[in-house]
Design a protein around this motif. Structure first.
Motif, PDB file in Angstrom:
ATOM      1  N   ASP A  32       0.816  -1.216   0.000  1.00 21.39           N
ATOM      2  CA  ASP A  32       0.000   0.000   0.000  1.00 21.39           C
ATOM      3  C   ASP A  32       0.850   1.266   0.000  1.00 21.39           C
ATOM      4  OD1 ASP A  32      -0.934  -0.049   3.556  1.00 21.39           O
ATOM      5  OD2 ASP A  32       0.992   0.126   2.552  1.00 21.39           O
ATOM      6  N   ARG A  33       2.152   1.102   0.009  1.00 24.91           N
ATOM      7  CA  ARG A  33       3.143   2.191  -0.040  1.00 24.91           C
ATOM      8  C   ARG A  33       3.085   3.103   1.173  1.00 24.91           C
ATOM      9  NH1 ARG A  33       5.427   5.202  -3.925  1.00 24.91           N
ATOM     10  NH2 ARG A  33       3.659   6.628  -4.020  1.00 24.91           N
ATOM     11  N   LYS A  34       2.417   2.714   2.217  1.00 26.66           N
ATOM     12  CA  LYS A  34       2.342   3.574   3.391  1.00 26.66           C
ATOM     13  C   LYS A  34       3.512   3.372   4.340  1.00 26.66           C
ATOM     14  CE  LYS A  34      -2.635   4.272   3.211  1.00 26.66           C
ATOM     15  NZ  LYS A  34      -3.923   4.225   3.934  1.00 26.66           N
ATOM     16  N   SER A  35       4.356   2.457   4.016  1.00 21.92           N
ATOM     17  CA  SER A  35       5.567   2.268   4.811  1.00 21.92           C
ATOM     18  C   SER A  35       6.645   1.641   3.929  1.00 21.92           C
ATOM     19  CB  SER A  35       5.304   1.376   6.025  1.00 21.92           C
ATOM     20  OG  SER A  35       4.976   0.069   5.603  1.00 21.92           O
ATOM     21  N   SER A  36       7.882   1.781   4.398  1.00 17.28           N
ATOM     22  CA  SER A  36       8.997   1.159   3.694  1.00 17.28           C
ATOM     23  C   SER A  36      10.075   0.806   4.708  1.00 17.28           C
ATOM     24  CB  SER A  36       9.552   2.081   2.602  1.00 17.28           C
ATOM     25  OG  SER A  36      10.022   3.294   3.144  1.00 17.28           O
ATOM     26  N   THR A  37      10.992  -0.039   4.286  1.00 16.85           N
ATOM     27  CA  THR A  37      12.073  -0.471   5.169  1.00 16.85           C
ATOM     28  C   THR A  37      13.381  -0.460   4.404  1.00 16.85           C
ATOM     29  OG1 THR A  37      10.563  -1.913   6.401  1.00 16.85           O
ATOM     30  CG2 THR A  37      12.925  -2.322   6.661  1.00 16.85           C
ATOM     31  N   LEU A  38      14.355   0.208   4.970  1.00 18.45           N
ATOM     32  CA  LEU A  38      15.703   0.171   4.413  1.00 18.45           C
ATOM     33  C   LEU A  38      16.435  -0.990   5.065  1.00 18.45           C
ATOM     34  CD1 LEU A  38      17.874   1.611   2.645  1.00 18.45           C
ATOM     35  CD2 LEU A  38      18.635   2.708   4.765  1.00 18.45           C
ATOM     36  N   ILE A  39      17.029  -1.832   4.253  1.00 15.50           N
ATOM     37  CA  ILE A  39      17.691  -3.023   4.774  1.00 15.50           C
ATOM     38  C   ILE A  39      19.183  -2.953   4.477  1.00 15.50           C
ATOM     39  CG2 ILE A  39      17.800  -5.546   4.700  1.00 15.50           C
ATOM     40  CD1 ILE A  39      14.857  -5.400   3.614  1.00 15.50           C
ATOM     41  N   LEU A  40      19.969  -2.980   5.534  1.00 19.14           N
ATOM     42  CA  LEU A  40      21.420  -3.139   5.393  1.00 19.14           C
ATOM     43  C   LEU A  40      21.695  -4.610   5.676  1.00 19.14           C
ATOM     44  CD1 LEU A  40      22.580  -0.007   7.431  1.00 19.14           C
ATOM     45  CD2 LEU A  40      21.993  -0.155   5.004  1.00 19.14           C
ATOM     46  N   HIS A  41      22.194  -5.327   4.704  1.00 19.73           N
ATOM     47  CA  HIS A  41      22.236  -6.778   4.814  1.00 19.73           C
ATOM     48  C   HIS A  41      23.263  -7.279   5.818  1.00 19.73           C
ATOM     49  CE1 HIS A  41      19.275  -7.421   1.699  1.00 19.73           C
ATOM     50  NE2 HIS A  41      19.859  -6.461   1.017  1.00 19.73           N
ATOM     51  N   ARG A  42      24.347  -6.548   5.923  1.00 22.37           N
ATOM     52  CA  ARG A  42      25.393  -6.949   6.848  1.00 22.37           C
ATOM     53  C   ARG A  42      26.086  -5.693   7.334  1.00 22.37           C
ATOM     54  NH1 ARG A  42      30.536 -10.589   5.604  1.00 22.37           N
ATOM     55  NH2 ARG A  42      30.882 -11.432   7.681  1.00 22.37           N
ATOM     56  N   ALA A  43      25.640  -5.194   8.470  1.00 17.71           N
ATOM     57  CA  ALA A  43      26.107  -3.898   8.944  1.00 17.71           C
ATOM     58  C   ALA A  43      27.584  -3.935   9.312  1.00 17.71           C
ATOM     59  CB  ALA A  43      25.287  -3.470  10.149  1.00 17.71           C
ATOM     60  N   THR A  44      28.250  -2.839   9.020  1.00 17.74           N
ATOM     61  CA  THR A  44      29.621  -2.650   9.468  1.00 17.74           C
ATOM     62  C   THR A  44      29.661  -1.398  10.338  1.00 17.74           C
ATOM     63  OG1 THR A  44      30.293  -1.206   7.648  1.00 17.74           O
ATOM     64  CG2 THR A  44      30.424  -3.587   7.275  1.00 17.74           C
ATOM     65  N   LEU A  45      30.781  -1.191  11.001  1.00 19.10           N
ATOM     66  CA  LEU A  45      30.907  -0.011  11.862  1.00 19.10           C
ATOM     67  C   LEU A  45      30.746   1.263  11.049  1.00 19.10           C
ATOM     68  CD1 LEU A  45      33.864  -1.115  14.176  1.00 19.10           C
ATOM     69  CD2 LEU A  45      31.415  -1.166  14.670  1.00 19.10           C
ATOM     70  N   ARG A  46      31.121   1.197   9.784  1.00 20.55           N
ATOM     71  CA  ARG A  46      31.040   2.355   8.934  1.00 20.55           C
ATOM     72  C   ARG A  46      29.595   2.750   8.614  1.00 20.55           C
ATOM     73  NH1 ARG A  46      30.410   4.352   4.107  1.00 20.55           N
ATOM     74  NH2 ARG A  46      31.757   6.029   3.375  1.00 20.55           N
ATOM     75  N   ASP A  47      28.666   1.858   8.888  1.00 16.35           N
ATOM     76  CA  ASP A  47      27.248   2.160   8.628  1.00 16.35           C
ATOM     77  C   ASP A  47      26.608   2.970   9.749  1.00 16.35           C
ATOM     78  OD1 ASP A  47      26.941  -1.098   7.165  1.00 16.35           O
ATOM     79  OD2 ASP A  47      27.040   0.837   6.107  1.00 16.35           O
ATOM     80  N   ALA A  48      27.338   3.237  10.798  1.00 19.56           N
ATOM     81  CA  ALA A  48      26.809   4.075  11.878  1.00 19.56           C
ATOM     82  C   ALA A  48      26.609   5.493  11.346  1.00 19.56           C
ATOM     83  CB  ALA A  48      27.764   4.085  13.057  1.00 19.56           C
TER      84      ALA A  48
END
Lengths: 112, 115
Positions: A67-83
């Motif tokens: 319904d496009r009323k929400s979305s999710t950003l997925i980082l598949h394998r987080a690293t420290l640099r993703d902070a």
């Protein structure tokens, strides 16, 4: 501009997947969903964007609800640099809709 | 590509002085944006240009702020006179407006402190 709602902060562990939610219940049919992130002491950088279908790139995946009323950003394998602070932004498709309106975003902490 | 270049990276000035912030967009980009970021108000768009023409300056806080883009490779944001409440990080971003290409590329920012 249509508004987005994100959690103020989230925490995850290194090398684990991270799911960052965004609610945008007032999204219009022509609004694109954009994600930017801002690493400490840097300017924002583009992550990904989509309209209706899920999107993947080298940085992340974007899952968009039917319904496009929400979305999710997925980082598949987080690293420290993703902070970073992650911003979910709605942007229209017309020539006049060129502005990005940044909210407060989600501050993501990655634990080693 | 060097990316968006901003100068100076840090500026400390006294209240009442004129401040000029500079931006060089990515070569070939035809849209340029100026943003301001503070802890209280977050990241706000001040003004943007398309093809060197100001399109929307509704975010400019007051007449003390002015922005120019004399050519495709240079823009300035001027504050005259500066006040302590102008202290913030100012970002410049550029974009190639082409079809549905939306990505804005941000510079490293100028941290302005007005004493």
């Amino acid at each position: 501009d249509a508004k987005t709602t994100q959690p103020n902060s989230m925490e995850s562990n290194e090398e684990e997947p991270v799911h960052l939610p965004c609610n945008h219940s007032t999204i219009s049919g022509t609004d694109y969903i954009h994600w930017y992130r801002q690493l400490p002491s840097q300017g924002p950088e583009y992550v990904i964007h989509g309209l209706t279908s899920n999107v993947n790139n080298r940085m992340a995946s974007l899952a968009i609800a039917e319904d496009r009323k929400s979305s999710t950003l997925i980082l598949h394998r987080a690293t420290l640099r993703d902070a970073a602070v992650y911003y979910c932004i709605l942007r229209g498709a017309g020539e006049g809709a060129q502005k990005l309106v940044f909210g407060q975003g989600t501050r993501l902490t990655i634990n080693p | 590509d060097a990316g968006v270049i901003q100068s100076p990276r840090h500026e400390v000035t006294e209240m009442g002085q004129e401040v000029t912030l500079r931006c060089k967009p990515i070569s070939g980009h035809n849209s340029l944006f100026w943003y301001r970021q503070t802890m209280m108000r977050g990241l706000e768009l001040l003004i943007y240009f398309n093809n060197n023409v100001p399109i929307d300056d509704s975010g400019m806080p007051e007449d003390r702020f002015s922005a120019k883009m004399p050519n495709a490779s240079f823009s300035t944001l001027k504050i005259q006179p500066s006040e302590p409440r102008d202290s913030a990080v100012y970002f410049c971003a550029s974009r190639l407006q082409q079809g549905r290409t939306d990505t804005q590329y941000f510079g490293p920012g100028t941290r302005l402190t007005v004493l």
